[in-house]
Design an enzyme around this catalytic site. Structure first.
Site, PDB file in Angstrom:
ATOM      1  N   LYS A  42       0.283  -1.174  -0.231  1.00 22.79           N
ATOM      2  CA  LYS A  42      -0.029  -0.049   0.326  1.00 22.79           C
ATOM      3  C   LYS A  42       0.664   1.382   0.150  1.00 22.79           C
ATOM      4  O   LYS A  42       0.343   2.433  -0.622  1.00 22.79           O
ATOM      5  CB  LYS A  42      -0.920  -0.014   1.602  1.00 22.79           C
ATOM      6  N   ARG A 137      -7.003  -0.364  16.726  1.00 24.13           N
ATOM      7  CA  ARG A 137      -7.714  -0.504  15.317  1.00 24.13           C
ATOM      8  C   ARG A 137      -8.639  -1.353  15.069  1.00 24.13           C
ATOM      9  O   ARG A 137      -9.526  -1.899  15.846  1.00 24.13           O
ATOM     10  CB  ARG A 137      -6.864   0.105  14.216  1.00 24.13           C
TER      11      ARG A 137
HETATM   12  C1  LIG Z   1      -0.009  -0.903   6.253  1.00 27.23           C
HETATM   13  C2  LIG Z   1       0.062  -2.381   7.085  1.00 27.23           C
HETATM   14  C3  LIG Z   1       0.805  -3.589   7.594  1.00 27.23           C
HETATM   15  C4  LIG Z   1       2.492  -2.756   7.410  1.00 27.23           C
HETATM   16  O1  LIG Z   1       2.160  -2.535   8.052  1.00 27.23           O
HETATM   17  P1  LIG Z   1       4.381  -1.304   8.467  1.00 27.23           P
HETATM   18  O2  LIG Z   1       4.598  -0.494   9.627  1.00 27.23           O
HETATM   19  O3  LIG Z   1       4.331  -0.797   7.278  1.00 27.23           O
HETATM   20  O4  LIG Z   1       5.182  -2.653   8.144  1.00 27.23           O
HETATM   21  C5  LIG Z   1       0.374  -4.258   7.776  1.00 27.23           C
HETATM   22  N1  LIG Z   1      -0.975  -4.592   7.896  1.00 27.23           N
HETATM   23  C6  LIG Z   1      -1.686  -4.554   8.491  1.00 27.23           C
HETATM   24  C7  LIG Z   1      -3.150  -4.662   8.183  1.00 27.23           C
HETATM   25  C8  LIG Z   1      -1.608  -2.519   7.757  1.00 27.23           C
HETATM   26  O5  LIG Z   1      -2.553  -2.044   7.250  1.00 27.23           O
END
Ligand SMILES: *Cc1c(COP(=O)(O)O)cnc(C)c1O
Length: 359
Positions: A42, A137
């Protein structure tokens, strides 16, 4: 939209060799503890060239929070398993079943909708149940988990393949020994109670590095979802570099459009600036002020760090003014910045910033 000549500014220089290297090193590191990694796309909007660099590491699963990015990667021909990270929108269930192999879930109504459409499309959709471990969250409350599982295992077209947790993102809660042991115990409990094998016990994201390095017992954790640490080479609790990784796979380059010696104090009565703030300004005498052709509409300026000895003074929608007295910038000079995650995501979505791939 910019063309992607190597001299175009502003440009985001993307070193795909460094990204592949980081992915390989993280795969090795976590693999040594029996933890597989899923690459999170993302932060780079599912950019097909970057995704190609990720897949060169041998990673086979890609995860994104948005269906549009997953569709982009699939359409570009990036061969992988695709995971949807964000709880599916009820209005997008058809696309979730069509474009993703697996999704993270925390709402029963959504899982029921997935079941209905999976049956219609004659597919089995895999799900990971997200559990709330304190970051507040997404996630099912642990006290509700058994009851939800009992209902979900009866649904056709849905296969519970794992549980997971996401910490550190919203409230900064650390994924420590207590949290990870607890997630493991939930996995063991689901196996005992419901016979669920759970091929994925997804402990978290780039913030799990510190726990991984310090723990003597991984427990049942066998998967991490990693974005930032692959792209920027750091863990995310303290933003410390991870040894052996590149922290400069991305670089933002912009160009000087004015450079003059001016007083550091503006002349006249001070009211609000373009964004409704009243600036407070320190008198440093006459300084070399350079204007760079980039602004708040291009990228999150507060998340940039100059690589040269210049100091950011202020920015507007299209201008970034810096104190360049120590480096004597001239009109036409290129100026480079290091990006943190906020800068990376805003630069990646920006149509004003050219993407230039280097390898
Ligand atoms: C964005 C996201 C990640 C990745 O997080 P990083 O800190 O970039 O490694 C992992 N799991 C979920 C559910 C996310 O939304």
């Amino acid at each position: 939209m910019n063309s992607t000549k190597n001299t175009t500014t502003p440009r985001l220089e993307i070193n795909t060799t460094k990204i592949t290297h980081n992915a390989i090193e993280l795969k090795k590191l976590y693999g040594s503890g029996g933890i597989g990694i899923i690459a999170v796309t993302k932060g780079v909007c599912g950019d097909p060239v970057i995704v190609d660099a990720l897949l060169k590491s041998g990673i086979t699963m890609l995860a994104d929070s948005r269906i549009s990015n997953i569709r982009r990667m699939r359409n570009a021909g990036n061969e992988a398993q695709y995971m949807l990270l964000r709880t599916p929108l009820l209005s997008q269930i058809d696309d979730v079943i069509s474009y993703t192999d697996i999704s993270l879930n925390s709402e029963l109504s959504v899982i029921k909708a997935l079941s209905k459409i999976a049956l219609k499309q004659k597919k089995i959709h895999k799900i990971v149940l997200m559990v709330e471990l304190g970051d507040l969250r997404e996630g099912i409350l642990p006290t509700d988990l058994d009851e939800i599982v009992q209902l979900v295992i009866k649904l056709d077209g849905i296969d519970i393949v794992g549980i997971g947790a996401n910490l550190a993102c919203l409230s900064g809660i650390k994924p420590d020994k207590q949290k990870m042991d607890y997630l493991s115990s939930l996995a063991i409990n689901l196996k005992t109670k419901f016979g669920l094998k759970l091929e994925i016990v997804s402990g978290g994201n780039s913030a799990n590095y510190t726990w991984f390095k310090s723990t003597e017992n991984i427990g049942r954790i066998n998967s991490f979802r990693l974005g930032e640490s692959i792209y920027l080479g750091c863990e995310t609790l303290y933003r410390e570099p991870i040894p052996g990784l590149f922290t400069d796979a991305f670089r933002l380059v912009t160009e000087v459009i004015e450079s003059k010696i001016k007083p550091s104090i503006p002349d006249g009565e001070i009211g609000q600036d373009a964004f409704g703030h009243v600036p407070s300004i320190q008198d440093k005498g006459d300084r070399l002020r350079s204007i760079l052709a980039i602004g708040k509409q291009d990228v999150s300026i507060a998340d940039l760090r100059p690589l040269d000895d210049i100091e950011i003074i202020a920015s507007g929608s299209d201008h970034l003014v810096v104190d360049a007295s120590n480096v004597n910038l001239k009109v036409g000079d290129n100026v480079a910045f290091q990006l943190n995650y906020g800068a990376l995501i805003s630069a990646m979505v920006s149509p004003y910033i050219a993407k230039v791939y280097i390898s």
